[in-house]
Scaffold this active site. Structure first.
Site, PDB file in Angstrom:
ATOM      1  N   TRP A 184       0.902  -1.244   0.072  1.00 24.60           N
ATOM      2  CA  TRP A 184      -0.044  -0.190   0.080  1.00 24.60           C
ATOM      3  C   TRP A 184       0.804   1.344   0.064  1.00 24.60           C
ATOM      4  O   TRP A 184       1.790   1.279   0.795  1.00 24.60           O
ATOM      5  CB  TRP A 184      -1.074  -0.016   1.503  1.00 24.60           C
ATOM      6  CG  TRP A 184      -1.791   1.162   1.348  1.00 24.60           C
ATOM      7  CD1 TRP A 184      -2.512   1.804   0.485  1.00 24.60           C
ATOM      8  CD2 TRP A 184      -2.151   1.733   2.706  1.00 24.60           C
ATOM      9  NE1 TRP A 184      -3.261   2.837   1.040  1.00 24.60           N
ATOM     10  CE2 TRP A 184      -3.115   2.894   2.167  1.00 24.60           C
ATOM     11  CE3 TRP A 184      -1.509   1.760   3.857  1.00 24.60           C
ATOM     12  CZ2 TRP A 184      -3.421   3.752   3.180  1.00 24.60           C
ATOM     13  CZ3 TRP A 184      -2.015   2.840   4.879  1.00 24.60           C
ATOM     14  CH2 TRP A 184      -2.888   3.471   4.604  1.00 24.60           C
ATOM     15  N   ASP A 265      -0.900  -5.281   9.792  1.00 26.29           N
ATOM     16  CA  ASP A 265      -1.751  -4.392   9.266  1.00 26.29           C
ATOM     17  C   ASP A 265      -3.082  -4.940   8.851  1.00 26.29           C
ATOM     18  O   ASP A 265      -3.094  -5.706   8.059  1.00 26.29           O
ATOM     19  CB  ASP A 265      -1.206  -3.689   8.209  1.00 26.29           C
ATOM     20  CG  ASP A 265      -2.030  -2.560   7.339  1.00 26.29           C
ATOM     21  OD1 ASP A 265      -3.413  -2.436   8.061  1.00 26.29           O
ATOM     22  OD2 ASP A 265      -1.914  -1.801   6.535  1.00 26.29           O
ATOM     23  N   LYS A 301     -13.373  -0.532   6.062  1.00 22.05           N
ATOM     24  CA  LYS A 301     -13.871  -1.511   5.147  1.00 22.05           C
ATOM     25  C   LYS A 301     -14.899  -2.349   5.917  1.00 22.05           C
ATOM     26  O   LYS A 301     -16.044  -2.615   5.258  1.00 22.05           O
ATOM     27  CB  LYS A 301     -12.634  -2.041   4.441  1.00 22.05           C
ATOM     28  CG  LYS A 301     -12.248  -1.592   3.184  1.00 22.05           C
ATOM     29  CD  LYS A 301     -11.336  -0.406   3.615  1.00 22.05           C
ATOM     30  CE  LYS A 301     -10.146  -0.511   4.200  1.00 22.05           C
ATOM     31  NZ  LYS A 301      -9.179   0.465   4.265  1.00 22.05           N
TER      32      LYS A 301
END
Ligand code: PLA
Length: 455
Positions: A184, A265, A301
């Site tokens: 990312w 993460d 999310k």
């Protein structure tokens, strides 16, 4: 009145104590001003080099590689435009979704007249922290039972990574963090600004569009002992490629044997498989061996709470005594950064996680989102097959989570944006969550065009 007039009058016997305090302060400030030679700034507060702005020398910064895609999309007047850039869930109608269970929780919060808006403690909403640790580590986690996990509410996944990074930079003996290649785009920036040195380890093999497990093991094997390793808990961004459970076990053994510090993460718990427990498995394997680790959690999310900025950082320690000290130091990181986190989003999460019915309803809605993404993978794959698009596109159905790492190059991406008004990041990543049955044919046409033309 000049400062010298003030100081002479303030030192006279008739001045009050408060006058004298102000006088002392002013003398102090004047001395600092002289020694720093800032008088010209005070004389003309807005003058730059040529009498213009003091910021005139700035160069225009580029847009963020991911969020900038939305900026460009918003400017496009085309009715067929499609935003597959940022990883944000959309319905079959292409609309953002607020989960039903979130609406219910918010209603409960609004109806409760005893609720107040006082500051939260520095560590955030304590009930939210406890429930978040349980959600990610498992309700029966020995680390929780033994009271050796400290959890602080942070500003979504990004804030949790940043606070964890800064804590490590201050208190951990190794300052190097290894991140996957690719990863990312915000990871290197977050950790560099937190004060760590960022290095990469091999992860993705473009020739197989799968995991480069050999390269990963070699690179982690060659890492300086004690280094920090960032691991995507599930649904790797941007590749959609995750290690198998057997590979995770090998990674765990290697990392523990070299004293490498795992920093997970977890931005997509529930989005990879549709199951919260399955997606948390790699983390739980590391916690089960009794070793230490950090976990950054995001509810953006999986609960659709993107803009509420809700997340948590958990640090699993060896003893409750250490966990207490870690928490005390986390507070020193957080207080000067943003003082304390916001109350609303964490309250929504706490309402849902504490109530068995709401929790079950959430898991169903989460599964429905994950299933819709999986069905988009199948539809896109079938659409390309129906068009006879050259190349092997099976990675579309093999990859996991929100994104497909298509393998399209920047020139092909820019052609698709220009000719088809399809927006995605230049590395060829598409957010499957932004697709719908209606828009699959348009995307398939565009991919077919770039795969058959010399773009
Ligand atoms: N970690 C990973 C791996 C992510 O993909 C993202 C978000 C985050 C952390 C941070 O999310 P949060 O702070 O909102 O909780 N990545 C998105 C959005 C979905 C973004 O870039 O900000 C993406 O499109 O890649």
């Amino acid at each position: 009145m000049t400062s010298s007039e003030f100081s002479s009058s303030s030192s006279s016997s008739s001045s009050s104590p408060s006058d004298r305090r102000i006088g002392a302060l002013l003398r102090h400030l004047t001395a600092a001003t002289d020694s720093d030679n800032l008088s010209s700034v005070y004389a003309s507060p807005t003058s730059g080099v040529s009498g213009g702005s003091v910021f005139a020398h700035l160069v225009q910064a580029p847009e963020d590689p991911i969020l900038g895609v939305t900026v460009a999309y918003n400017k496009d007047p085309s009715p067929v435009k499609l935003n597959l850039g940022v990883g944000a869930y959309r319905t079959e109608e292409g609309k953002p979704l607020v989960l039903n269970v979130v609406r219910k929780a918010e209603q409960q919060l609004i109806n409760d007249r005893t609720r107040i808006k006082e500051y939260l403690p520095i560590v955030g909403l304590v009930e939210f922290n406890k429930l978040s640790a349980k959600l990610i580590l498992g309700a029966d986690s020995p680390a929780i039972r033994e009271n050796r996990v400290t959890t602080v509410e942070c500003l979504s996944g990004t804030g949790s990574l940043r606070v964890g990074g800064e804590f490590l930079a201050k208190h951990y003996h190794q300052k190097t963090i290894y991140i996957t290649q690719p990863t990312w785009g915000n990871h290197p920036k977050i950790f560099t600004l937190a004060g760590l040195t960022v290095k990469t380890y091999r992860y993705y093999d473009p020739s197989t569009r799968g995991l480069n497990f050999q390269g990963l093991i070699e690179d982690l094997g060659a890492a300086t002992p004690g280094s920090i390793v960032l691991l995507h808990a599930c649904a790797h961004n941007p590749t959609g490629v995750d290690p198998t459970i057997q590979q995770w076990e090998q990674i765990r053994q290697l990392m523990r044997s070299k004293g490498l510090m795992p920093f997970f993460d977890s931005a997509y718990q529930g989005f990879a498989s549709g199951s919260l427990d399955t997606d948390a498995k790699p983390i739980r394997m590391f916690v089960a061996d009794g070793g230490e680790c950090l976990v950054a959690q995001s509810y953006a999310k999986n609960m659709g709470l993107y803009g509420e900025r809700v997340g948590a950082l958990s640090i699993v320690c060896k003893s409750s005594d250490v966990a207490g000290k870690v928490e005390s130091q986390l507070k020193l990181v957080i207080r000067p950064m943003y003082s304390s986190p916001p109350i609303h989003g964490a309250s929504i999460v706490a309402v849902i996680l504490r109530d068995r019915n709401l929790f079950n309803e959430w898991t169903l809605e989460l599964k429905a989102m994950a299933d819709r993404i999986i069905s988009m993978r199948k539809q896109l794959f079938e659409a390309l097959r129906a068009r006879g698009t050259p190349g092997d596109w099976s990675h579309i159905i093999k990859q996991i989570g929100m994104f497909t790492f298509t393998g399209l190059n920047p020139a092909q991406v820019s052609y698709m944006t220009k000719e088809y008004h399809i927006y995605m990041t230049s590395d060829g990543r598409i957010s499957m969550a932004g697709l719908s049955s209606k828009t699959v044919p348009h995307l398939a046409d565009a991919i077919h065009a770039v795969a058959t033309k010399a773009v």
